[in-house]
Design an enzyme around this catalytic site. Structure first.
Site, short mmCIF file in Angstrom:
data_model
loop_
_atom_site.label_atom_id
_atom_site.label_comp_id
_atom_site.label_asym_id
_atom_site.label_seq_id
_atom_site.Cartn_x
_atom_site.Cartn_y
_atom_site.Cartn_z
N HIS A 2 15.86 19.80 1.27
CA HIS A 2 16.12 18.95 0.10
C HIS A 2 15.60 17.55 0.36
O HIS A 2 15.42 17.14 1.51
CB HIS A 2 17.62 18.91 -0.23
N TYR B 88 33.70 -4.02 -0.30
CA TYR B 88 34.53 -2.82 -0.36
C TYR B 88 33.76 -1.61 0.15
O TYR B 88 34.27 -0.81 0.93
CB TYR B 88 35.02 -2.58 -1.78
N GLU B 89 32.51 -1.51 -0.26
CA GLU B 89 31.69 -0.36 0.12
C GLU B 89 31.45 -0.31 1.63
O GLU B 89 31.45 0.76 2.23
CB GLU B 89 30.34 -0.43 -0.61
N HIS C 274 2.72 4.28 0.96
CA HIS C 274 2.82 4.93 2.26
C HIS C 274 4.26 5.38 2.52
O HIS C 274 5.18 4.94 1.84
CB HIS C 274 2.38 3.98 3.38
N HIS D 151 0.85 -1.19 0.00
CA HIS D 151 0.00 0.00 0.00
C HIS D 151 0.89 1.25 0.00
O HIS D 151 1.83 1.33 0.78
CB HIS D 151 -0.91 -0.02 1.24
N LYS E 21 22.48 -2.75 -7.59
CA LYS E 21 23.83 -2.50 -7.09
C LYS E 21 23.90 -3.02 -5.66
O LYS E 21 23.04 -2.69 -4.83
CB LYS E 21 24.10 -0.99 -7.10
N PHE E 22 24.91 -3.83 -5.37
CA PHE E 22 25.14 -4.28 -4.00
C PHE E 22 26.16 -3.38 -3.33
O PHE E 22 27.27 -3.23 -3.83
CB PHE E 22 25.64 -5.73 -4.00
N GLU F 253 25.17 16.69 8.10
CA GLU F 253 24.70 17.76 7.21
C GLU F 253 24.70 19.10 7.95
O GLU F 253 24.98 20.14 7.37
CB GLU F 253 23.31 17.43 6.66
N HIS G 289 16.47 13.43 -0.74
CA HIS G 289 17.39 12.48 -1.37
C HIS G 289 16.57 11.30 -1.88
O HIS G 289 15.73 10.78 -1.15
CB HIS G 289 18.37 11.91 -0.34
O1 LIG Z 1 33.48 -7.69 -7.77
P1 LIG Z 1 32.20 -8.46 -7.62
O2 LIG Z 1 32.30 -9.60 -6.66
O3 LIG Z 1 31.61 -8.87 -8.92
O4 LIG Z 1 31.18 -7.40 -7.00
C1 LIG Z 1 30.73 -7.36 -5.68
O5 LIG Z 1 31.67 -6.76 -4.82
C2 LIG Z 1 32.00 -5.41 -5.10
C3 LIG Z 1 32.93 -4.91 -4.03
O6 LIG Z 1 32.35 -4.96 -2.74
C4 LIG Z 1 30.76 -4.51 -5.20
O7 LIG Z 1 31.14 -3.24 -5.71
C5 LIG Z 1 29.72 -5.11 -6.14
O8 LIG Z 1 28.53 -4.34 -6.09
C6 LIG Z 1 29.43 -6.56 -5.70
O9 LIG Z 1 28.49 -7.14 -6.56
#
Ligand SMILES: O=P(O)(O)O[C@H]1O[C@H](CO)[C@@H](O)[C@H](O)[C@H]1O
Ligand SMILES: O=P(O)(O)O[C@H]1O[C@H](CO)[C@@H](O)[C@H](O)[C@H]1O
Lengths: 341, 341
Positions: free
Chosen positions: B289, B309-310, B156, B154, B304-305, B172, B291
């Site tokens: 603003h 690394y992230e 919301h 629904h 996108k995962f 911020e 996002h």
């Molecule tokens: O390099 P891979 O294993 O394909 O990719 C994976 O790890 C990366 C590093 O954490 C990420 O940027 C990607 O989104 C994820 O799918």
């Protein structure tokens, strides 16, 4: 007036290592879940698949043929996010490698033997040395499970080295440096001591290592793996510390798999003192550690979503770190798949 | 020597609003994807389901019966992460509300009419006023789609107000305050001016609003929605600005749905000057603003995962913000589901 209970009353906690806050609302575990349920795991991964570019003898995207390796195997990532060449000397540069843990696709670290895990640890230390000679930061990380974006079931990790200190490394650098200059000892050494005394967030201890759910954990079953001795980087670990690390890793990852009787997904990675041309500077405020960030919350198929409030305002968790540590402590140390046979 | 091209050469960018860095590696879009593919959307949500606690006339978890509302409907979250009572006056306190956008379950904001969206905007302004009288921060956010942890189809959003400034609000606040004291004008006012001149990251402009992919965007198709006038909080918006906001939101969200011909998932939220007892202080460095953080990268089912690394080092993106803006600009403004009929 009611007295404060962490498991009943929302509260906020501070992460002194990464200078961040988390909202803890343990009473939220009572809410029913009607949202996304993850697809069940594909049960059978073949031990060897000649078309899988991570397998021994397979051909990779760039045409290279993998050797018939029988331990770990390190090679350049065919689709690197960081490359050694850049149009100007100040630009971001780096290198991305992939490390296979084992020749078989149907094992994971907790199912490998302690000597096999020890081989991985030695390979981690070696790649830190190799890339650390050229780059100030060498990020070793493992994405385990499709839920964590892992696109290949073969047991492996990645190594991304960069010509810059990444964002989170910078935060840990600032926090650890400030703590050392104020208190005269490394933040994580002091933190480890406190947790050993309090015990409520400990998951595992061994001669040389500690595993705990940090006071400021964000992910439901997040853990921090710390050496007891002051160690700045992976290559400094002694043979005894490496053997003991292999053993405690096997225990931790077995507990993780046993928690929901599944191959427990996570992202994990190592943080140690910066390397590169300034490796010789004073980095005594750094203590080597690994972070484990597993997404599951309630079962093998129900994860914690870090969305909405978490992305726009502040991280939030639904059980206390003490409750998570307690659950991890009570889970057996024998892998459920081995017990069943 | 080769000249630098953002679409070919990895580089890092700084986010001056949240004091963070992102690694941009656009050449990575060439890599094949063999990882997790999200389950396809359940196509048919019934317009009315008497068992859905968000529908008009339905009974909620606490036994309350919803009115037969015909516009928006605001109620207390039955499983709140923040509650008004706490054992001591310094503890974290707050309130969590849910706001239904429309009586029908089978619509989303882009499929609603401009006057219906305007009603939502008025309700956002009103709840900011109501909760802002008691709390320093009122976080309005929408988790859209199961992929973003939304557990009820629904239409919301949620509103979580707190007795503290959440982590990202604090960042911020620091950045905008520092910018204003150095440059004498609000960071986001100056940033909006620059983007209007450069145009390469603009997605939509209207009499009173701008939508752009920020220079520092982390999510593939992340956008920033800004008023042209200096406005600190939602309740300050004039009737003309609100009508125009409804219209530009409909356009943006239609473009999002059209990009991969799916009901585009995202988390979005509003940030404005702090409220509560210090609302009367000088908050002129703040610019209102919103996002938008959408997870999709390649198609309706490939996201996108933000892992490995992230989580452990630094956010990383696989196409440039300029490429994302270009794609969003060229997508039609008529919803694909309406065009097809
Ligand atoms: O390099 P891979 O294993 O394909 O990719 C994976 O790890 C990366 C590093 O954490 C990420 O940027 C990607 O989104 C994820 O799918
Ligand atoms: O309150 P909901 O919609 O059930 O829950 C959703 O949004 C919350 C706030 O972003 C998150 O903490 C939850 O993980 C998510 O599933």
């Amino acid at each position: 007036a009611t007295t404060f209970r962490a498991s009943e009353h929302q509260h906020i906690r501070y992460n002194p290592l990464q200078d961040e806050w988390v909202l803890v609302s343990a009473h939220r575990m009572k809410r029913p879940w009607q949202g996304q349920v993850e697809p069940p795991l594909l049960k059978t991964v073949p031990r060897h698949d000649p078309h899988n570019p991570l397998c021994p003898g397979a051909t990779r995207a760039n045409g290279e043929v993998n050797p018939y390796y029988d331990g770990t195997f390190l090679f350049d990532n065919d689709f690197p996010a960081l490359q050694p060449d850049a149009p100007n000397p100040e630009a971001a540069r780096g290198a991305c490698k992939v490390m296979c843990f084992h020749p078989w696709s149907d094992v994971t670290l907790p199912l490998m033997s302690i000597p096999e895990i020890r081989t991985v640890i030695d390979a981690w230390a070696a790649v830190t040395e190799e890339l650390g000679a050229r780059y100030p930061w060498v990020q070793i990380f493992e994405n385990k499970g499709a839920m964590m974006g892992c696109s290949n079931p073969h047991p492996h990790c990645q190594v991304w080295a960069s010509s810059f200190l990444p964002d989170i490394a910078q935060r840990e650098e600032r926090s650890q440096r400030a703590y050392q200059s104020q208190h005269g000892e490394p933040l994580l050494m002091e933190y480890g001591h406190q947790e050993l005394l309090r015990k409520e967030r400990l998951v595992l201890t061994s001669e040389h290592w500690l595993v705990l759910v940090p006071f400021w954990a964000v992910w439901p079953f997040q853990t921090l793996l710390l050496p007891r001795r002051h160690v700045r980087r992976l290559p400094e670990l002694t043979p005894a510390e490496r053997d003991d690390l292999a053993s405690i890793m096997k225990k931790l990852l077995t507990k993780y798999d046993n928690l929901f009787e599944t191959s427990f997904p996570y992202s994990m990675g190592w943080h140690g003192a910066p390397t590169g041309s300034k490796a010789g500077a004073n980095w005594d405020h750094w203590q080597l550690h690994a972070h484990y960030y597993p997404p599951l919350l309630r079962s093998a198929t129900v994860r914690k979503f870090m969305v909405g409030y978490e992305m726009l305002a502040q991280a939030q968790r639904d059980l206390t770190p003490e409750q998570a540590a307690e659950r991890l402590r009570t889970v057996p140390e024998v892998h459920y798949r081995l017990g069943q046979k």
